[in-house]
Design a protein around this motif. Sequence first.
Motif, mmCIF file in Angstrom:
data_model
loop_
_atom_site.group_PDB
_atom_site.id
_atom_site.type_symbol
_atom_site.label_atom_id
_atom_site.label_comp_id
_atom_site.label_asym_id
_atom_site.label_seq_id
_atom_site.Cartn_x
_atom_site.Cartn_y
_atom_site.Cartn_z
ATOM 1 N N ARG A 22 0.813 -1.218 0.000
ATOM 2 C CA ARG A 22 0.000 0.000 0.000
ATOM 3 C C ARG A 22 0.851 1.276 0.000
ATOM 4 O O ARG A 22 0.304 2.378 0.088
ATOM 5 N N PHE A 23 2.168 1.127 -0.098
ATOM 6 C CA PHE A 23 3.024 2.317 -0.113
ATOM 7 C C PHE A 23 2.735 3.152 -1.361
ATOM 8 O O PHE A 23 2.475 2.609 -2.435
ATOM 9 N N ASP A 24 2.802 4.463 -1.211
ATOM 10 C CA ASP A 24 2.534 5.361 -2.329
ATOM 11 C C ASP A 24 3.604 5.243 -3.405
ATOM 12 O O ASP A 24 4.768 4.925 -3.121
ATOM 13 N N ALA A 25 3.214 5.519 -4.629
ATOM 14 C CA ALA A 25 4.156 5.574 -5.748
ATOM 15 C C ALA A 25 4.618 7.016 -5.940
ATOM 16 O O ALA A 25 3.795 7.941 -5.989
ATOM 17 N N ARG A 26 5.923 7.193 -6.057
ATOM 18 C CA ARG A 26 6.531 8.508 -6.300
ATOM 19 C C ARG A 26 7.605 8.311 -7.368
ATOM 20 O O ARG A 26 8.804 8.331 -7.078
ATOM 21 N N PRO A 27 7.204 8.111 -8.618
ATOM 22 C CA PRO A 27 8.135 7.646 -9.649
ATOM 23 C C PRO A 27 9.225 8.625 -10.034
ATOM 24 O O PRO A 27 10.182 8.237 -10.710
ATOM 25 N N ASP A 28 9.126 9.883 -9.603
ATOM 26 C CA ASP A 28 10.178 10.858 -9.919
ATOM 27 C C ASP A 28 11.194 10.995 -8.787
ATOM 28 O O ASP A 28 12.175 11.731 -8.928
ATOM 29 N N ASP A 29 10.973 10.300 -7.681
ATOM 30 C CA ASP A 29 11.743 10.548 -6.465
ATOM 31 C C ASP A 29 12.629 9.361 -6.077
ATOM 32 O O ASP A 29 12.471 8.254 -6.589
ATOM 33 N N TRP A 30 13.549 9.630 -5.166
ATOM 34 C CA TRP A 30 14.449 8.599 -4.646
ATOM 35 C C TRP A 30 13.965 8.131 -3.277
ATOM 36 O O TRP A 30 13.361 8.905 -2.527
ATOM 37 N N LEU A 31 14.263 6.873 -2.959
ATOM 38 C CA LEU A 31 13.894 6.306 -1.664
ATOM 39 C C LEU A 31 15.088 5.623 -1.026
ATOM 40 O O LEU A 31 15.723 4.763 -1.628
ATOM 41 N N ILE A 32 15.370 5.999 0.209
ATOM 42 C CA ILE A 32 16.385 5.343 1.039
ATOM 43 C C ILE A 32 15.726 4.228 1.837
ATOM 44 O O ILE A 32 14.673 4.426 2.458
ATOM 45 N N LEU A 33 16.349 3.053 1.849
ATOM 46 C CA LEU A 33 15.966 1.936 2.719
ATOM 47 C C LEU A 33 17.099 1.772 3.729
ATOM 48 O O LEU A 33 18.150 1.209 3.417
ATOM 49 N N ALA A 34 16.893 2.269 4.940
ATOM 50 C CA ALA A 34 17.981 2.362 5.910
ATOM 51 C C ALA A 34 18.071 1.141 6.824
ATOM 52 O O ALA A 34 18.141 1.248 8.044
ATOM 53 N N GLY A 35 18.091 -0.030 6.202
ATOM 54 C CA GLY A 35 18.388 -1.252 6.947
ATOM 55 C C GLY A 35 17.189 -1.958 7.547
ATOM 56 O O GLY A 35 16.103 -1.400 7.706
ATOM 57 N N ASP A 36 17.413 -3.226 7.867
ATOM 58 C CA ASP A 36 16.394 -4.129 8.413
ATOM 59 C C ASP A 36 15.178 -4.247 7.503
ATOM 60 O O ASP A 36 14.029 -4.263 7.956
ATOM 61 N N VAL A 37 15.440 -4.338 6.203
ATOM 62 C CA VAL A 37 14.375 -4.710 5.270
ATOM 63 C C VAL A 37 13.847 -6.087 5.656
ATOM 64 O O VAL A 37 12.650 -6.342 5.621
ATOM 65 N N GLY A 38 14.748 -6.969 6.026
ATOM 66 C CA GLY A 38 14.378 -8.319 6.435
ATOM 67 C C GLY A 38 15.611 -9.142 6.700
ATOM 68 O O GLY A 38 16.722 -8.609 6.787
ATOM 69 N N GLU A 39 15.413 -10.457 6.784
ATOM 70 C CA GLU A 39 16.522 -11.342 7.140
ATOM 71 C C GLU A 39 17.040 -12.180 5.976
ATOM 72 O O GLU A 39 18.044 -12.880 6.143
ATOM 73 N N THR A 40 16.388 -12.136 4.842
ATOM 74 C CA THR A 40 16.755 -13.043 3.758
ATOM 75 C C THR A 40 16.862 -12.294 2.433
ATOM 76 O O THR A 40 16.363 -11.176 2.278
ATOM 77 N N GLU A 41 17.475 -12.959 1.476
ATOM 78 C CA GLU A 41 17.529 -12.409 0.125
ATOM 79 C C GLU A 41 16.128 -12.272 -0.456
ATOM 80 O O GLU A 41 15.836 -11.323 -1.199
ATOM 81 N N ASP A 42 15.245 -13.205 -0.124
ATOM 82 C CA ASP A 42 13.860 -13.103 -0.591
ATOM 83 C C ASP A 42 13.189 -11.832 -0.076
ATOM 84 O O ASP A 42 12.399 -11.207 -0.792
ATOM 85 N N HIS A 43 13.500 -11.447 1.160
ATOM 86 C CA HIS A 43 12.921 -10.222 1.700
ATOM 87 C C HIS A 43 13.416 -8.998 0.928
ATOM 88 O O HIS A 43 12.629 -8.079 0.632
ATOM 89 N N LEU A 44 14.697 -8.972 0.595
ATOM 90 C CA LEU A 44 15.208 -7.861 -0.206
ATOM 91 C C LEU A 44 14.536 -7.814 -1.567
ATOM 92 O O LEU A 44 14.092 -6.747 -2.023
ATOM 93 N N ASN A 45 14.445 -8.962 -2.207
ATOM 94 C CA ASN A 45 13.808 -8.991 -3.528
ATOM 95 C C ASN A 45 12.342 -8.587 -3.458
ATOM 96 O O ASN A 45 11.830 -7.904 -4.362
ATOM 97 N N LEU A 46 11.650 -8.990 -2.409
ATOM 98 C CA LEU A 46 10.254 -8.591 -2.233
ATOM 99 C C LEU A 46 10.142 -7.074 -2.141
ATOM 100 O O LEU A 46 9.268 -6.449 -2.777
ATOM 101 N N ALA A 47 11.028 -6.445 -1.352
ATOM 102 C CA ALA A 47 11.005 -4.992 -1.224
ATOM 103 C C ALA A 47 11.308 -4.319 -2.552
ATOM 104 O O ALA A 47 10.630 -3.355 -2.950
ATOM 105 N N PHE A 48 12.309 -4.824 -3.258
ATOM 106 C CA PHE A 48 12.688 -4.198 -4.520
ATOM 107 C C PHE A 48 11.587 -4.381 -5.576
ATOM 108 O O PHE A 48 11.302 -3.467 -6.353
#
Length: 269
Positions: A22-48
């Motif tokens: 449900r996160f908003d889309a801001r296609p012209d902007d940059w987003l920082i992910l400052a750690g603890d996305v998750g514990e696995t590579e799957d979690h990183l891929n899910l976020a990306f």
Amino acid sequence: MKLYAVSDLHLSSAANRLALARFDARPDDWLILAGDVGETEDHLNLAFDALQPRYAQLVWTPGNHELWRLPRSAPGGVERYERMAALCRARGVLTPEDPYPVVAFGGRAVRIAPLFTLFDYSFRPSDVAIEDVVLWAREEGIGSVDELRLDPAPYADRAAWCRARCAETERRLEAACADGLPTVLVNHWPLRARDVRLPRIPRFSPWCGTTRTQRWPSRYNACAVVYGHIHMRGVKRDAGVAYHEVSLGYPRDWEGRVEAKDCVRAILG
């Protein structure tokens, strides 16, 4: 163009995964992910997968959860970090291993510096020796899973890895920041002990950073510092620098308090 930030998505939580959608889309902007996305590579891929179509560029720095050795047979320590950073770079996500980009937000050019410093137990009272700090925390029923899951290999311990990361990061910042451009310093752990506000668990502070970074905001011309880890969202201003704690946190940290998507904080622009 604007710069946004969020940390501590903790995508091992089903509620957080639903909130991510449900996160908003801001296609012209940059987003920082400052750690603890998750514990696995799957979690990183899910976020990306969820966020790259919604933002022009993602910037990632690791938290302690990304460094956990899961399962125990998996690589840990530096090898673990390098694997996670390589995944990010393959996806086009900027990491602490990349050159620090200079970008204009709201017409102001800044250098974005994603950092990886770890912790060395130095955020502790001066009368508590480092060899006693874990027992000191345990007296109040406080501990950290990092003691079990954050493998420092090939370093002797986590404090040694922290020292090495800080030394290398200082070297890179000295070279990159010589031109005097303002910086946005991005780290999972707070850079200053004074920003570690833990009213319910004050003895958790030893796992929250290192005193080696306390002067970095002034030394490296920061206009903003972005961090997470302590799950205490807010912003404070000190000597012309905005310090942003941008965590989403576990469901108990946001459900019934705030819409998860509103934890994505505007930093510049």
